[in-house]
Motif scaffolding. Structure first.
Motif, short mmCIF file in Angstrom:
data_model
loop_
_atom_site.label_atom_id
_atom_site.label_comp_id
_atom_site.label_asym_id
_atom_site.label_seq_id
_atom_site.Cartn_x
_atom_site.Cartn_y
_atom_site.Cartn_z
N VAL A 23 37.49 34.87 3.89
CA VAL A 23 36.22 34.62 3.21
C VAL A 23 36.36 35.15 1.79
N LEU A 24 36.17 34.26 0.82
CA LEU A 24 36.30 34.63 -0.59
C LEU A 24 34.89 34.69 -1.17
N ILE A 25 34.54 35.83 -1.74
CA ILE A 25 33.15 36.03 -2.18
C ILE A 25 33.13 36.47 -3.64
N SER A 26 32.32 35.79 -4.47
CA SER A 26 32.31 36.18 -5.88
C SER A 26 30.93 36.01 -6.50
N ALA A 27 30.73 36.79 -7.55
CA ALA A 27 29.50 36.67 -8.33
C ALA A 27 29.89 36.51 -9.79
N GLY A 28 29.27 35.54 -10.47
CA GLY A 28 29.52 35.33 -11.90
C GLY A 28 31.00 35.15 -12.20
N VAL A 29 31.45 35.84 -13.27
CA VAL A 29 32.83 35.63 -13.71
C VAL A 29 33.84 36.26 -12.72
N GLY A 30 33.33 36.99 -11.74
CA GLY A 30 34.18 37.49 -10.64
C GLY A 30 34.79 36.35 -9.84
N ILE A 31 34.41 35.13 -10.15
CA ILE A 31 34.97 33.96 -9.47
C ILE A 31 36.48 33.81 -9.76
N THR A 32 36.96 34.33 -10.91
CA THR A 32 38.31 33.97 -11.36
C THR A 32 39.43 34.28 -10.35
N PRO A 33 39.54 35.52 -9.85
CA PRO A 33 40.68 35.76 -8.95
C PRO A 33 40.56 35.02 -7.62
N VAL A 34 39.31 34.90 -7.11
CA VAL A 34 39.17 34.25 -5.79
C VAL A 34 39.31 32.72 -5.90
#
Ligand SMILES: Cc1cc2nc3c(=O)[nH]c(=O)nc-3n(C[C@H](O)[C@H](O)[C@H](O)COP(=O)(O)OP(=O)(O)OC[C@H]3O[C@@H](n4cnc5c(N)ncnc54)[C@H](O)[C@@H]3O)c2cc1C
Length: 436
Positions: free
Chosen positions: A202-213
Motif C-alpha cells: 500500500v503506497l500512501i502519500s500527501a501532496g508532494v510526498g507523492i514523488t517517491p511512492v
C-alpha cells in the motif's frame, strides 16, 4: 402412459423399442456433450495455465533484465558532485514543477531503487555557501537515460510575515531553466521498495510526498509485476493534483494497481469519479474501508502530522512496525513503538529531563523524547538549522557542540567533524549546549 403417448406423432407410436432407442440416443448425446464440454474445459485450463506460465517467464525475463541493467548501471555510479543538464522543465500544478535531468558528460547513469532521492548542491546567486537540498526521484528506474525530480515551492508560513520563501525550492521553481547545469550526487536513500519481493503493498502519500511512492508504482507497472498494489493520494483539490495524467494512466494500464485519490476540499468544478474518488482527508479509516485486510507492506510519505496520524492508525489496526516504512521531507515526529527510552540525566525517581541549550538563539529547552532527532527538536522550538538529506550524509545540518554529548540513532561513533554533530541523526545523551 397411454395419455402421455397420445401427445407423440403417429410414427412414434411404434412401441417401447423406439422409446428405448431414443433414450439411448439421448444418453449417448448427453455423454458426448459432457465429453466435449470436459475436453473444452481442460483445453481452456491448459491454455490458462500456459498463459500464466508465459506471464511468469516473461516477468522473470524482465526482472533478470532489470537486475542486469541495475548491475551495469551501478558500475556507472559516482562519488561527489556530477554535472547534470536540465533537459525539460514542466509545470505539474500550482507551484510544482518537474525537472528531467541528463548527465552533462553523456555517459550512462546508475539505476536507482524506487523511492530513493538525489542530492543537489545549488550555487544560488547572492549566497556565499552552496545550498544542499534533496529531492526524491519521481520517475521509474526503467528510464535508463534520465532522472526526474518533482519540486514544490515551499512558501513562507502565513503566520510569519517577513520570512522568505524556501531557498532551494524557490530557486528551482523560479530560476532554474531548461539547459541549466546542476551539481548532483548519486541516488541514495533507505526508503525504497523491495523490488525482489512480490508481497502486496500500500503506497500512501500527501501532496508532494507523492514523488517517491509514484516512482515505486511506476516501477511495479514497468516491470510487469503482478504485485497487488494500492495507491492512495491526497491533495486539496484539482489545482493541487500533481502528476494527474500519470496517475490516470497507471490506474488504466495495470489491473493489479488500484488508485484512490482523495480531495480534502474539492473545488466547485471538481468531479468525483473523474478527478477524485473520495472527498475529505485521507485517514486510517479511509484505508480500512477500502482495503480487504491490513496484511500489506505500507510506504508513507507526506508531512509530519499526516504521517503521524497514518502511523498511529496503522499501528492501532494491528500492522506490525516492521511493515510500516516512511520518509519525511521535513520535521516529523513519528514515534515508533520500539523507540529508545527518553534521555534523562539520571535514572530512577530523581530522573530529570535533559536540557538542550541553543546558544546563539538564547533558548534552553527540555528535550522531548517523542522527537526523532536534534534537528526536528530545534525546528519545533523555532531554532533554524539548515538541512538537506536528513539521513546524515550531506552534512548540511552539522552544528558545533559546545558542551555535552550526543548519541547517534544508528549507534554510529566518529560521525562528522570533531566537536560538532549531525543533528538530523542524533539526540542528546547528556545536557547539551549547541552553537545554534
Ligand atoms: C529525502 C528527501 C526527499 C525530498 N523529496 C522532495 C521532493 O520530491 N519534492 C519536494 O518538493 N521536496 C522534497 N523534499 C524537501 C526538500 O528537500 C526541501 O526541504 C524543501 O524543498 C524545502 O527546502 P527550501 O530550501 O525550499 O526551504 P528552506 O529554505 O529550507 O525553508 C523551509 C521553510 O522555512 C521557512 N523559513 C525560512 N526562513 C525562516 C525563518 N527565519 N523562520 C521561520 N521559517 C523560515 C521557509 O519559508 C520555508 O517554508 C525532500 C526532502 C528529503 C529530506
Amino acid at each position: 402412459m397411454q395419455s402421455l403417448l397420445s401427445f407423440l406423432p403417429d410414427s412414434w407410436h411404434a412401441g417401447p423399442g423406439i422409446l428405448i432407442g431414443f433414450g439411448l440416443l439421448a444418453a449417448v448425446m448427453v455423454q458426448t456433450a459432457l465429453a466435449v464440454i470436459g475436453s473444452l474445459r481442460r483445453q481452456a485450463q491448459a491454455r490458462h495455465q500456459f498463459q500464466l506460465e508465459r506471464e511468469r517467464l516473461a516477468y522473470e525475463v524482465r526482472l533478470a533484465k532489470s537486475r542486469w541493467t541495475q548491475i551495469e548501471h551501478e558500475k556507472s555510479s559516482w562519488n561527489g558532485w556530477r554535472k547534470f543538464r536540465v533537459v525539460k522543465k514542466a509545470a505539474e500544478c500550482a507551484d510544482v514543477f518537474s525537472f528531467v535531468l541528463q548527465p552533462h558528460d553523456g555517459k550512462s547513469i546508475p539505476a536507482f531503487k524506487p523511492g530513493q532521492y538525489l542530492t543537489f548542491g545549488l550555487d544560488i546567486p547572492g549566497r556565499d555557501k552552496q545550498v544542499v537540498r534533496c529531492y526524491s526521484l519521481s520517475s521509474p528506474p526503467s528510464d535508463a537515460s534520465s532522472y526526474r525530480v518533482t519540486i514544490k515551492k515551499e512558501k513562507a508560513p502565513p503566520d510569519k510575515p517577513g520570512v522568505p520563501d524556501g531557498v532551494g525550492s524557490s530557486f528551482f521553481v523560479d530560476s532554474v531553466r531548461e539547459g541549466d547545469l546542476l551539481n548532483v550526487k548519486a541516488p541514495t536513500g533507505h526508503f525504497h521498495l523491495e523490488t525482489a519481493k512480490q508481497s502486496p503493498v500500500v503506497l500512501i502519500s500527501a501532496g508532494v510526498g507523492i514523488t517517491p511512492v509514484l516512482s515505486m508504482a511506476l516501477d511495479i507497472a514497468a516491470t510487469g509485476s503482478r504485485r497487488e498494489t494500492w495507491f492512495f493520494f491526497v491533495c486539496r483539490n484539482r489545482s493541487d493534483h500533481m502528476l494527474k495524467a500519470e496517475l490516470d494512466q497507471l490506474a488504466a494500464r495495470a489491473e493489479n494497481i488500484r488508485v484512490v485519490v482523495c480531495y480534502s476540499k474539492p473545488g466547485p468544478n471538481d468531479v468525483q469519479g473523474r478527478d477524485y474518488h473520495t472527498a475529505g482527508r485521507l485517514t486510517p479509516d479511509v484505508l480500512k474501508s477500502v482495503l480487504p485486510s491490513n496484511n500489506y507492506d505500507y510506504y508513507l510519505c507526506g508531512n509530519g502530522s499526516f504521517m503521524k496520524t497514518m502511523y498511529e492508525g496503522l499501528t492501532e489496526w494491528g500492522v506490525p512496525d516492521a511493515k510500516i516504512h516512511y520518509e519525511a521531507f521535513g520535521p516529523a515526529t513519528i514515534k515508533k513503538t520500539n523507540a529508545t527510552p527518553p534521555a534523562t540525566t539520571a535514572t530512577g525517581a530523581g530522573a530529570k529531563a535533559v536540557q538542550v541549550t541553543f546558544g546563539k538563539s538564547g533558548k534552553v529547552v527540555a528535550w522531548d523524547p517523542a522527537t526523532l532527532n536534534l534537528l526536528d527538536f530545534a525546528l519545533a522550538n523555532e531554532v533554524r538549522i539548515d538541512s538537506g538529506c536528513r539521513a546524515g550524509s550531506c552534512g548540511s545540518c552539522s552544528v558545533a557542540v559546545k558542551q555535552g554529548e550526543v548519541e547517534y540513532l544508528g549507534g554510529e561513533t566518529n560521525v562528522g567533524e570533531a566537536g560538532s554533530c549531525l543533528t538530523c541523526i542524533c539526540r542528546p545523551k547528556t545536557d547539551l549546549v549547541l552553537d545554534a
